[in-house]
Design a protein around this motif. Structure first.
Motif, PDB file in Angstrom:
ATOM      1  N   ASP A 125       0.844  -1.249   0.210  1.00 21.37           N
ATOM      2  CA  ASP A 125      -0.055  -0.133  -0.009  1.00 21.37           C
ATOM      3  C   ASP A 125       1.027   1.134   0.044  1.00 21.37           C
ATOM      4  O   ASP A 125       1.869   1.481   0.781  1.00 21.37           O
ATOM      5  CB  ASP A 125      -0.781   0.069   1.291  1.00 21.37           C
ATOM      6  N   THR A 126       0.839   2.015  -1.016  1.00 20.88           N
ATOM      7  CA  THR A 126       1.606   3.404  -0.893  1.00 20.88           C
ATOM      8  C   THR A 126       1.421   4.280   0.295  1.00 20.88           C
ATOM      9  O   THR A 126       2.528   4.911   0.590  1.00 20.88           O
ATOM     10  CB  THR A 126       1.276   4.165  -2.078  1.00 20.88           C
ATOM     11  N   ASP A 127       0.354   4.165   1.023  1.00 22.27           N
ATOM     12  CA  ASP A 127       0.309   4.901   2.436  1.00 22.27           C
ATOM     13  C   ASP A 127       0.949   4.104   3.375  1.00 22.27           C
ATOM     14  O   ASP A 127       1.179   4.995   4.385  1.00 22.27           O
ATOM     15  CB  ASP A 127      -1.240   5.162   2.332  1.00 22.27           C
ATOM     16  N   ARG A 128       1.196   2.817   3.316  1.00 21.25           N
ATOM     17  CA  ARG A 128       2.013   2.350   4.391  1.00 21.25           C
ATOM     18  C   ARG A 128       2.761   1.237   3.749  1.00 21.25           C
ATOM     19  O   ARG A 128       2.405  -0.311   4.011  1.00 21.25           O
ATOM     20  CB  ARG A 128       0.871   1.833   5.481  1.00 21.25           C
ATOM     21  N   ALA A 132      -2.103   2.478  -4.204  1.00 17.67           N
ATOM     22  CA  ALA A 132      -2.832   3.240  -3.386  1.00 17.67           C
ATOM     23  C   ALA A 132      -4.375   2.719  -3.019  1.00 17.67           C
ATOM     24  O   ALA A 132      -5.447   2.765  -3.660  1.00 17.67           O
ATOM     25  CB  ALA A 132      -3.351   4.793  -4.100  1.00 17.67           C
ATOM     26  N   LYS A 133      -4.188   1.715  -2.066  1.00 16.40           N
ATOM     27  CA  LYS A 133      -5.253   0.791  -2.025  1.00 16.40           C
ATOM     28  C   LYS A 133      -6.729   1.404  -1.470  1.00 16.40           C
ATOM     29  O   LYS A 133      -7.616   0.996  -1.950  1.00 16.40           O
ATOM     30  CB  LYS A 133      -4.776  -0.436  -0.969  1.00 16.40           C
ATOM     31  N   ARG A 134      -6.501   2.263  -0.520  1.00 18.59           N
ATOM     32  CA  ARG A 134      -7.837   2.854  -0.111  1.00 18.59           C
ATOM     33  C   ARG A 134      -8.555   3.606  -1.282  1.00 18.59           C
ATOM     34  O   ARG A 134      -9.745   3.635  -1.530  1.00 18.59           O
ATOM     35  CB  ARG A 134      -7.552   3.604   1.279  1.00 18.59           C
ATOM     36  N   ALA A 135      -7.776   4.456  -1.825  1.00 15.96           N
ATOM     37  CA  ALA A 135      -8.459   5.335  -3.158  1.00 15.96           C
ATOM     38  C   ALA A 135      -8.838   4.707  -4.143  1.00 15.96           C
ATOM     39  O   ALA A 135      -9.668   4.834  -4.565  1.00 15.96           O
ATOM     40  CB  ALA A 135      -7.226   6.099  -3.688  1.00 15.96           C
ATOM     41  N   LEU A 136      -8.137   3.468  -4.528  1.00 18.51           N
ATOM     42  CA  LEU A 136      -8.476   2.497  -5.376  1.00 18.51           C
ATOM     43  C   LEU A 136      -9.735   1.388  -4.930  1.00 18.51           C
ATOM     44  O   LEU A 136     -10.360   1.044  -5.771  1.00 18.51           O
ATOM     45  CB  LEU A 136      -7.612   1.903  -5.931  1.00 18.51           C
ATOM     46  N   PHE A 175       0.474  -3.490   8.700  1.00 16.53           N
ATOM     47  CA  PHE A 175       0.947  -4.372   7.680  1.00 16.53           C
ATOM     48  C   PHE A 175       0.047  -4.859   6.707  1.00 16.53           C
ATOM     49  O   PHE A 175      -1.067  -5.536   7.184  1.00 16.53           O
ATOM     50  CB  PHE A 175       1.779  -5.584   8.422  1.00 16.53           C
ATOM     51  N   VAL A 176       0.079  -4.539   5.609  1.00 16.33           N
ATOM     52  CA  VAL A 176      -0.887  -4.669   4.380  1.00 16.33           C
ATOM     53  C   VAL A 176      -0.261  -5.347   3.137  1.00 16.33           C
ATOM     54  O   VAL A 176       1.045  -4.614   2.732  1.00 16.33           O
ATOM     55  CB  VAL A 176      -1.753  -3.722   4.130  1.00 16.33           C
TER      56      VAL A 176
END
Length: 323
Positions: free
Chosen positions: A227-230, A272-276, A287-288
């Motif tokens: 995930d780009t955020d984490r 970007a998992k949330r955005a997508l 951890f993702v």
């Protein structure tokens, strides 16, 4: 078949423009008639009851409990109703970290489901002594039976993990996690990348949306999507190094990328998992990761693909608990 032949085949699938998709008019998004025509072309090809529910029940360890998460009802479309099941640690302690394992978001990605079941049978019990576990082994049962990326409405569950999701497959998974694991420390989502991503599913998506297909070379081997955020790249690398003992890791293409994304570590890219609206963005876990197995490679086998998923989960949990 030699590895070079497999690489050449994948490159051709990735770089050769496909013929016009057999449904719809190029450049025009689908309406209800085209979606119905697409659905009519999706026969049931295997059994969720036999290949998922039966082994889930047969191999449930004493340390686990089977959760009834309701029913996925497609009967209005003349399709089956599917009982939805998850597995939870029988002993749940708030002072332990929580692990979420998801599989079968895309039903055609077989090792995501079968690898999750393999991990349940072989490894759940020993990890349950250290962590809380919630396992959703097959989020999209109709997709599993039809070997399909989409749901019956021609929607991708893995772009719709968001509040008020229009996709029932995503909605039930979100509700299950919110109810049974409101705090998650590790989420590993089990997927595959296949040759049909370029030969069928991207052309279908482009036709549905009235666009041109966006094709990329299919990576030959296992890789991870952080995930780009984490990103937690040391965590990702630990999982890659464990899986490397089981199957080969994907190499970058000539531009240093995997499926169009820059490689951050060997075998690791990020979205970007949330955005997508991806499944991997559904929790606040530190951890993702999303696994991507390549089952069409001449260098691997069905058994190795399932084992790679199992080993990836074990390695991820190992990082979480400091093994």
């Amino acid at each position: 078949m030699l590895c070079a032949i497999a690489d050449h085949r994948s490159a051709l699938l990735s770089l050769t423009p496909p013929s016009p998709y057999p449904i719809g008019t190029p450049g025009t998004p689908w309406g209800a008639a085209e979606r119905a025509a697409w659905l009519a072309r999706q026969p049931l090809r295997r059994s969720y009851a036999d290949e998922v529910l039966a082994p889930l029940q047969a191999h449930l360890p004493p340390e686990a409990e089977l959760l009834d998460c309701g029913t996925l009802d497609h009967s209005a479309l003349g399709l089956p109703r599917y009982p939805l099941r998850a597995v939870r640690s029988k002993v749940w302690r708030d002072d332990r970290p929580t692990v979420l394992v998801t599989g079968g978001v895309h039903g055609y990605e077989t090792s995501g489901v079968q690898g999750a079941l393999r991990w349940l049978a072989q490894d759940f019990a020993r990890h349950a002594a250290q962590v809380n576990i919630l396992l959703l082994p097959c989020i999209s049962p109709w997709g599993y039976e039809t070997i399909n990326r989409w749901n019956p409405a021609a929607l991708d569950p893995n772009r719709n993990f968001r509040p008020d999701s229009p996709v029932p497959e995503a909605a039930w998974a979100l509700a299950c996690v919110a109810r049974h694991a409101p705090r998650v420390d590790l989420h590993i989502d089990l997927h595959e990348t296949t040759d049909t991503d370029n030969s069928e599913f991207e052309p279908a998506k482009a036709a549905r949306d009235g666009k041109q297909p966006d094709l990329h070379p299919i990576p030959d081997g296992f890789y991870l999507v952080a995930d780009t955020d984490r990103p937690e790249l040391d965590f990702q690398e630990a999982v890659i190094n464990a899986v490397r003992q089981v199957t080969h890791i994907a190499e970058p293409d000539d531009s240093g990328r995997l499926i169009g994304s820059p490689m951050l570590r060997p075998g690791v890219i990020a979205y970007a998992k949330r955005a997508l609206g991806l499944c991997g963005g559904m929790t606040g876990a530190r951890f993702v990761t999303t696994t991507e197995v390549y089952p069409d490679s001449a260098r691997t086998s069905v058994a190795e693909c399932n084992e790679a998923q199992r080993v990836a989960v074990n390695a991820a949990v190992g990082v979480l608990v400091g093994e």
